[in-house]
Design a protein around this motif. Sequence first.
Motif, PDB file in Angstrom:
ATOM      1  N   PRO A 545       0.828  -1.213   0.000  1.00  0.00           N
ATOM      2  CA  PRO A 545       0.000   0.000   0.000  1.00  0.00           C
ATOM      3  C   PRO A 545       0.860   1.260   0.000  1.00  0.00           C
ATOM      4  O   PRO A 545       1.868   1.350   0.702  1.00  0.00           O
ATOM      5  CB  PRO A 545      -0.800  -0.120   1.311  1.00  0.00           C
ATOM      6  N   LEU A 546       0.466   2.217  -0.831  1.00  0.00           N
ATOM      7  CA  LEU A 546       1.131   3.513  -0.860  1.00  0.00           C
ATOM      8  C   LEU A 546       0.428   4.459   0.100  1.00  0.00           C
ATOM      9  O   LEU A 546      -0.802   4.490   0.168  1.00  0.00           O
ATOM     10  CB  LEU A 546       1.101   4.089  -2.276  1.00  0.00           C
ATOM     11  N   LYS A 547       1.210   5.234   0.826  1.00  0.00           N
ATOM     12  CA  LYS A 547       0.646   6.169   1.779  1.00  0.00           C
ATOM     13  C   LYS A 547       0.479   7.540   1.132  1.00  0.00           C
ATOM     14  O   LYS A 547       1.187   7.895   0.184  1.00  0.00           O
ATOM     15  CB  LYS A 547       1.546   6.261   3.014  1.00  0.00           C
ATOM     16  N   ILE A 548      -0.471   8.282   1.682  1.00  0.00           N
ATOM     17  CA  ILE A 548      -0.787   9.591   1.108  1.00  0.00           C
ATOM     18  C   ILE A 548       0.421  10.529   1.143  1.00  0.00           C
ATOM     19  O   ILE A 548       0.697  11.209   0.149  1.00  0.00           O
ATOM     20  CB  ILE A 548      -2.002  10.197   1.846  1.00  0.00           C
ATOM     21  N   PRO A 549       1.190  10.617   2.259  1.00  0.00           N
ATOM     22  CA  PRO A 549       2.362  11.508   2.236  1.00  0.00           C
ATOM     23  C   PRO A 549       3.350  11.172   1.123  1.00  0.00           C
ATOM     24  O   PRO A 549       3.954  12.079   0.532  1.00  0.00           O
ATOM     25  CB  PRO A 549       2.984  11.311   3.623  1.00  0.00           C
ATOM     26  N   THR A 550       3.515   9.888   0.830  1.00  0.00           N
ATOM     27  CA  THR A 550       4.430   9.502  -0.244  1.00  0.00           C
ATOM     28  C   THR A 550       3.917   9.977  -1.596  1.00  0.00           C
ATOM     29  O   THR A 550       4.678  10.510  -2.423  1.00  0.00           O
ATOM     30  CB  THR A 550       4.600   7.976  -0.257  1.00  0.00           C
ATOM     31  N   MET A 551       2.630   9.789  -1.833  1.00  0.00           N
ATOM     32  CA  MET A 551       2.057  10.245  -3.094  1.00  0.00           C
ATOM     33  C   MET A 551       2.126  11.762  -3.216  1.00  0.00           C
ATOM     34  O   MET A 551       2.354  12.312  -4.302  1.00  0.00           O
ATOM     35  CB  MET A 551       0.606   9.774  -3.199  1.00  0.00           C
ATOM     36  N   LEU A 552       1.948  12.470  -2.092  1.00  0.00           N
ATOM     37  CA  LEU A 552       2.058  13.933  -2.137  1.00  0.00           C
ATOM     38  C   LEU A 552       3.476  14.362  -2.490  1.00  0.00           C
ATOM     39  O   LEU A 552       3.676  15.318  -3.244  1.00  0.00           O
ATOM     40  CB  LEU A 552       1.631  14.526  -0.793  1.00  0.00           C
ATOM     41  N   SER A 553       4.467  13.644  -1.938  1.00  0.00           N
ATOM     42  CA  SER A 553       5.859  13.960  -2.293  1.00  0.00           C
ATOM     43  C   SER A 553       6.106  13.734  -3.773  1.00  0.00           C
ATOM     44  O   SER A 553       6.808  14.518  -4.434  1.00  0.00           O
ATOM     45  CB  SER A 553       6.817  13.094  -1.462  1.00  0.00           C
ATOM     46  N   LEU A 554       5.537  12.641  -4.314  1.00  0.00           N
ATOM     47  CA  LEU A 554       5.710  12.347  -5.727  1.00  0.00           C
ATOM     48  C   LEU A 554       5.072  13.439  -6.598  1.00  0.00           C
ATOM     49  O   LEU A 554       5.669  13.919  -7.570  1.00  0.00           O
ATOM     50  CB  LEU A 554       5.095  10.983  -6.032  1.00  0.00           C
ATOM     51  N   ILE A 555       3.867  13.857  -6.223  1.00  0.00           N
ATOM     52  CA  ILE A 555       3.174  14.897  -7.009  1.00  0.00           C
ATOM     53  C   ILE A 555       3.902  16.232  -6.879  1.00  0.00           C
ATOM     54  O   ILE A 555       4.037  16.982  -7.857  1.00  0.00           O
ATOM     55  CB  ILE A 555       1.717  15.008  -6.525  1.00  0.00           C
ATOM     56  N   GLU A 556       4.399  16.528  -5.690  1.00  0.00           N
ATOM     57  CA  GLU A 556       5.143  17.779  -5.509  1.00  0.00           C
ATOM     58  C   GLU A 556       6.414  17.779  -6.360  1.00  0.00           C
ATOM     59  O   GLU A 556       6.809  18.813  -6.918  1.00  0.00           O
ATOM     60  CB  GLU A 556       5.494  17.963  -4.032  1.00  0.00           C
TER      61      GLU A 556
END
Length: 855
Positions: A545-556
């Motif tokens: 599972p991917l966590k939301i903070p990780t996805m936010l870092s990727l999008i940023e």
Amino acid sequence: MAMAAAAPHAPMAAAAASANVSITCSSYGDDECATSSWSLSSPHGRPYRRLLHDEAQRLRRARRSQGPGADTPRWVRRTTDQMSRYVEDDRAGHVYGRHVVAAVRAVRATASRPSADMRQAMASFITKLTFREMCVVLREQRGWRQARDFFAWMKLQMCYEPSVVAYTILLRLYGRVGKIKLAEETFLEMLEVGCEPDAVACGTLLCAYAQWGRHKDMMLFYSAVRSRDIVPPISVYNYMISSLQKQKLHGKVIQVWKQMLEAGVLPTQFTYTVVISSYVKEDLLEEAMGIFGEMRRYRFVPEEATYSLLISLSSKHGEGEQALRLFEEMRAQGIVPSNYTCASLLALYYKNEDYSKALALFSEMENNKIVPDEVIYGILIRIYGKLGLYEDAQHTFEEIEKADLLSDEQTYVAMAQVHMNVGHYDRGLEVLESMRTRNVKPSHFSYSALLRCYVAKEDMAAAEDSFRALSKYGRPDVFCCNDLLRLYIRLGHLEKARALVLKMRQDDFQLDDDLYMTVMELYCKSSMIDDSEKLFKEIQRSGKPLKIPTMLSLIEMYARNRTRGIQKEQSLSKAIEETGSSAAGMALKFLLDMPGGLSSVSQLISKLAREGSTDEAKFIYDQLTEMGIKPDDSAIATLIVQYGQAKQLEQAKELFESTLASFPGGAHVYNAMVDAFCKCGKTEDAYHLFMEMVVQGSNRDPVTVSILVTHLTKHGKFQEVENIVHSCFRDEVQLDTVLYNTFIKSMLESGKLHSAISIYDCMVSAGISRSMQTFNIMISVYGKGGKLDKAVEMFDTAQDLGLPIDEKIYTNMLSLYGKAGAVKKSIKTFFLICFAHYLCFLLSSPKPMNFHIFR
């Protein structure tokens, strides 16, 4: 070992090979026993027997069924003639006759004469010993050499017939002293002379193999035995599995167990105990519990060790309820738990955070006088640490030290972790250092704790030393790698962090969920887009599972590298190739499918906007709008406000208009645009937009209204201010203290004192709390209107409410008295009071004194 019988060599072998030949021996003077009670062959083709098994069982049952009051004694009844012959013989109270005892002594005596010849020693016993008596002499020997020589002499006697009995006795003697080679030769000789081995003979050799650790030979011989349909007795099986288990060959134990069940052998309590232990060692909980249930169905009472092993394995597999049921069953049977069992239960309670039961168990141990060992004390320290009982944990640790029980590394680590959990990292390091001074050998446990301490203290050099020492004990675990990697990222040593990740990749290190997220954070901070995408695909393939903070870092990361992110068409999955979306768009879609994803993206837009990264925030906004998704109004409003602060009015208007075109409504967006107009000096546009909100009935933010009124007042737009005030009161807009103060101050500056007083009265009647600024403005209103008594009343009210009287209100009051030109005693007194308070204020204030007010 081959079991095929070779052709007999001895002259008497042919006769012994016949299936119908039997040699019988009767007991001394027992006419009733003159039948075949000692048989070397069977007319029915069964294996040779030393006793008639069925007759022996019948006699046992007969004796057992007579009960304690039976008239017939357990001893065999003899006739008068039989007893007279028994008294007249030469046994003299011995089990055997005098000549047998003498033969035994004669053979034993040869042990003190190495060169003695057995023929000479036994010359006087030729023709005097029967075959059965020779077997007795052989059995009574203590040395293997004497037994070997006597058996060689025994085979030369006329009454000797090849028998499995004699060979079995010799096999037992050889096996007892570890002469496996001689035992194998004896067994081969038995086959060569035509003696068919029975279960006892085969079991004897199997036990010899087991006793001396020849497990490979034992298993080969056992396979040969079973191939001839010979089933060893349960005692042999017990000996075999016990020997295998001592050598930790638990797989072999399970194999023998299954073969034993297939052969129809009934296990004993010892068998169940050993087999359950092996299943536990192989981590096979379900199978172990199945055998345990079978053991109880046969009414065998399990030992404490069996319960202990099953409780420990159940706890390890997360079967806490099953472990507790086993413990309750054990207590119901009156079995006192051992230290190991108590330690397993305490560890289970600690894992389940059931600390009350853990402490109750510890009290029960004291009642049962079970002395806790260091392991139990270590678990107790951890429990105290979880409960926040720092002093109790420290006291327990000191007690262990005083009792001289402190020798286990894990106890030191437990106390150090308690210190670390409360933030006392220096104390934790002291405990670990004391372990070194006491020559307790450190392992990866202590080095892991040291690494955690140094990471918390941000001591990078010491953390790296601990990590290198930890690497000497094998590959560090994911927690240690994650701690060091986060330290590198936190301190900005991204090069070292990338080197550590590269090393883990080269060693084919298996990442867990947290470590995946940390590596992704590193790639995003370093703008390593290619590596981020590869890792993203790897995480998806692994199903983690991917966590939301990780996805936010990727999008940023995509937002900050938006040019490459838009142009790059290399997809993260096949779906991207089909839709032609950008990598950032795919990441956004993935995040939006997660619970709370849209809210998190909106917070990211707000964060970037507040940091001044308006271009990055706008990039994410555009990606969302392309997918037909509207961010939260608060995020759009924050971005518009930041455009206003940066004097980028055109960008703010463009964003505002695009938002209204795609997603109509949104009071927050209107308020933000009004604020942007004000910050860019476009008060008229701000006013018109605000009145548009009034017409639409949109919610008006008090902060936005206050900002707009302040700017209109500053530009002398008093009529517009009055319109705003009337609309707010008419539409019953929720006003706060700041907005009331803004309205009153605007009326004061426009000279509409009655309106200012009316607004103040509305504020009081609405129950809105008044601030010091409210009273200061009203004093100015009354002072400007020449109502000195009302101004004094305002000042008194502020004092009565306990508000802190500041320099501004003192200055305002003194200015009003000065303008009034009255020099009365009351004014002088008030002036002196004000002057005293003002001096106290100046003396306590760090600001420089302002003396111009006393002119």
